[in-house]
Design a protein around this motif. Structure first.
Motif, PDB file in Angstrom:
ATOM      1  N   GLU A   1       0.830  -1.205   0.000  1.00  0.00           N
ATOM      2  CA  GLU A   1       0.000   0.000   0.000  1.00  0.00           C
ATOM      3  C   GLU A   1       0.866   1.258   0.000  1.00  0.00           C
ATOM      4  O   GLU A   1       0.583   2.229  -0.720  1.00  0.00           O
ATOM      5  CB  GLU A   1      -0.909  -0.002   1.224  1.00  0.00           C
ATOM      6  CG  GLU A   1      -1.854   1.185   1.281  1.00  0.00           C
ATOM      7  CD  GLU A   1      -2.764   1.156   2.488  1.00  0.00           C
ATOM      8  OE1 GLU A   1      -3.441   2.163   2.738  1.00  0.00           O
ATOM      9  OE2 GLU A   1      -2.783   0.128   3.191  1.00  0.00           O
ATOM     10  N   LYS A   2       1.950   1.247   0.801  1.00  0.00           N
ATOM     11  CA  LYS A   2       2.849   2.409   0.843  1.00  0.00           C
ATOM     12  C   LYS A   2       3.543   2.603  -0.500  1.00  0.00           C
ATOM     13  O   LYS A   2       3.696   3.733  -0.975  1.00  0.00           O
ATOM     14  CB  LYS A   2       3.877   2.221   1.953  1.00  0.00           C
ATOM     15  CG  LYS A   2       3.316   2.380   3.360  1.00  0.00           C
ATOM     16  CD  LYS A   2       4.391   2.202   4.407  1.00  0.00           C
ATOM     17  CE  LYS A   2       3.837   2.423   5.812  1.00  0.00           C
ATOM     18  NZ  LYS A   2       4.863   2.220   6.854  1.00  0.00           N
ATOM     19  N   GLU A   3       3.963   1.479  -1.115  1.00  0.00           N
ATOM     20  CA  GLU A   3       4.622   1.582  -2.411  1.00  0.00           C
ATOM     21  C   GLU A   3       3.675   2.136  -3.474  1.00  0.00           C
ATOM     22  O   GLU A   3       4.054   2.972  -4.298  1.00  0.00           O
ATOM     23  CB  GLU A   3       5.152   0.214  -2.840  1.00  0.00           C
ATOM     24  CG  GLU A   3       6.376  -0.245  -2.047  1.00  0.00           C
ATOM     25  CD  GLU A   3       6.912  -1.561  -2.563  1.00  0.00           C
ATOM     26  OE1 GLU A   3       6.315  -2.132  -3.506  1.00  0.00           O
ATOM     27  OE2 GLU A   3       7.931  -2.032  -2.022  1.00  0.00           O
ATOM     28  N   VAL A   4       2.436   1.647  -3.450  1.00  0.00           N
ATOM     29  CA  VAL A   4       1.445   2.130  -4.414  1.00  0.00           C
ATOM     30  C   VAL A   4       1.175   3.618  -4.209  1.00  0.00           C
ATOM     31  O   VAL A   4       1.076   4.390  -5.175  1.00  0.00           O
ATOM     32  CB  VAL A   4       0.133   1.322  -4.283  1.00  0.00           C
ATOM     33  CG1 VAL A   4      -0.987   1.970  -5.071  1.00  0.00           C
ATOM     34  CG2 VAL A   4       0.346  -0.110  -4.763  1.00  0.00           C
ATOM     35  N   THR A   5       1.064   4.024  -2.940  1.00  0.00           N
ATOM     36  CA  THR A   5       0.817   5.444  -2.644  1.00  0.00           C
ATOM     37  C   THR A   5       1.956   6.314  -3.143  1.00  0.00           C
ATOM     38  O   THR A   5       1.731   7.371  -3.754  1.00  0.00           O
ATOM     39  CB  THR A   5       0.640   5.641  -1.122  1.00  0.00           C
ATOM     40  OG1 THR A   5      -0.476   4.860  -0.689  1.00  0.00           O
ATOM     41  CG2 THR A   5       0.377   7.107  -0.797  1.00  0.00           C
ATOM     42  N   ARG A   6       3.197   5.866  -2.891  1.00  0.00           N
ATOM     43  CA  ARG A   6       4.347   6.638  -3.358  1.00  0.00           C
ATOM     44  C   ARG A   6       4.386   6.702  -4.885  1.00  0.00           C
ATOM     45  O   ARG A   6       4.625   7.766  -5.474  1.00  0.00           O
ATOM     46  CB  ARG A   6       5.650   6.004  -2.843  1.00  0.00           C
ATOM     47  CG  ARG A   6       6.040   6.435  -1.455  1.00  0.00           C
ATOM     48  CD  ARG A   6       7.504   6.132  -1.179  1.00  0.00           C
ATOM     49  NE  ARG A   6       7.812   4.732  -1.376  1.00  0.00           N
ATOM     50  CZ  ARG A   6       7.742   3.812  -0.437  1.00  0.00           C
ATOM     51  NH1 ARG A   6       7.361   4.152   0.784  1.00  0.00           N
ATOM     52  NH2 ARG A   6       8.047   2.548  -0.688  1.00  0.00           N
ATOM     53  N   ALA A   7       4.151   5.553  -5.520  1.00  0.00           N
ATOM     54  CA  ALA A   7       4.192   5.517  -6.984  1.00  0.00           C
ATOM     55  C   ALA A   7       3.095   6.377  -7.584  1.00  0.00           C
ATOM     56  O   ALA A   7       3.305   7.087  -8.574  1.00  0.00           O
ATOM     57  CB  ALA A   7       4.056   4.071  -7.467  1.00  0.00           C
TER      58      ALA A   7
END
Length: 399
Positions: A166-172
């Protein structure tokens, strides 16, 4: 014949009967690893036979003292029952199936021992049966314990992995939105400049039909620019935490709002009114952000309300909250979409939909800003009869 000796000498026959039972209860079409099942049962039988042969041995004492706890005594090696529980947790077997297997193994041993004719009605036999039941229960408890521990571990791993993704998706997503928005804004600014030059006739005279075309082009450019600015605003609010909160009367917080949004509503053939009588009630807000929230809500109401409809802002309060409400007589929101509309990039889809502009970020931004001021943004709606969006803010109680 003592039970421990019977188990040792008739292990294969016991396992075969256990396997036959397992096959009969397996659902049609389900793939079951019989070899693995036999290996599990074989290991459990060996441990039980050891317990029965030497109940006061160090091996038996450790198992007796351990109860449902994981292996101790300086060893990290799993017992067959614990290994069984771990494997079941990691596969598609259920705890109910594990319990059923242990019961079937117990039944296979006792049935075959009875059928062998080697049982004598004496205290030793009764003691064997009692100790055998205890050993099976102990092995089952170990399996269930490890099953539960492994399930908890797997769930924790899944939760951790889900949070990381979820954090990676948010950053991307934030990086993508920023790049796309900036890349779009540059050519849009150029289009705006050249359109202005043409409309002003700076390079060459422009006929009236050409002016109309250029004006339509400029309106389309403004619409696209608004979408880009919305994306940038969403990207900023995703990380923004600074709010300039001040204590202010409700009427002062919304002063001049009607002059900003009223003309647009009236140009669309709508009746628009502001009816806020707060009698001096005070709230602590960021005035700029509150204004942004209300303009977003009113603009959405205007877009979703057909010509001849009505949009209005009013005020109610509870003992704890000052509530600013945006009403409209528009298309309304389907019940199944009510919560989804506050997610980014969501637009209402139904047969009454006539959305004119927007990219589905206004409500996500508005809820984020309202939350940041300690309030809540909610909606009540009925399909075909309009909606009411409520911004509830903490009311300052006068001492």
């Amino acid at each position: 014949m003592r039970l421990s000796k019977f188990i040792t000498e008739n292990e294969e026959e016991i396992l075969q009967e256990f396997e036959d039972f397992a096959r009969t209860r397996t659902e049609p079409g389900r793939d079951m690893d019989i070899t693995e099942l036999r290996d599990d049962a074989r290991g459990i039988l060996k441990v039980i036979a050891l317990d029965l042969e030497a109940p006061q041995s160090e091996h038996a004492k450790e198992r007796k003292a351990k109860g449902d706890a994981p292996p101790s005594g300086g060893t990290t090696e799993d017992t067959p029952a614990e290994k069984h529980g771990t494997e079941r947790a990691m596969s598609d077997f259920s705890l109910e199936e594990t319990v059923s297997e242990y019961r079937a193994l117990r039944a296979s041993v006792l049935r075959l021992w009875t059928a062998s004719g080697g049982i004598e009605a004496d205290p030793a036999t009764l003691e064997d049966i009692t100790r055998f039941d205890e050993a099976i229960d102990q092995a089952l408890a170990e399996s269930i314990n490890r099953y539960s521990l492994e399930i908890d571990r797997l769930r924790e791993e899944q939760a951790t992995e889900g949070l990381r993704i979820e954090k990676e998706v948010t950053r991307a997503r934030a990086a993508f939105l920023q790049i796309v928005s900036h890349e779009m804004r540059t050519p849009l600014n150029a289009i705006a400049g050249y359109t202005h030059i043409l409309l002003e006739g700076i390079r060459a005279p422009v006929s009236q039909p050409q002016v109309e075309v250029l004006r339509r082009m400029n309106l389309a450019r403004q619409h696209l620019s608004g979408i880009v600015e919305g994306i940038l605003e969403f990207q900023r609010t995703g990380t923004e935490s600074a709010f300039d909160l001040v204590e202010v009367p409700v009427e002062e917080a919304i002063a001049g709002l009607g002059a900003i949004v009223g003309p647009t509503a009236r140009d669309d053939g709508l009746e628009f009114t502001v009816d806020v009588q707060a009698d001096g009630a005070r709230i602590r807000v960021d005035r700029q952000k509150l204004r942004q929230v209300l303009i977003n809500l009113i603009s959405n109401a205007v877009r979703s309300t057909p010509e001849g409809g009505r949009v209005w802002l009013d005020y109610v309060e509870t003992p704890e909250h000052a509530c600013l409400r945006v009403h409209d007589t528009g298309m309304g929101i389907p019940k199944e979409q009510v919560e989804a509309i506050f997610e980014p990039f969501v637009q209402i889809e139904n047969e009454l939909n006539d959305v004119r502009g927007g990219v589905g970020l206004g409500l996500a931004i508005s809820r984020h800003l309202t939350d940041g001021m300690g309030g809540t943004l909610t909606v009540e709606s009925e399909l075909g009869k309009g909606s009411v969006f409520t911004v509830a803010l903490p009311k300052i109680v006068q001492g």
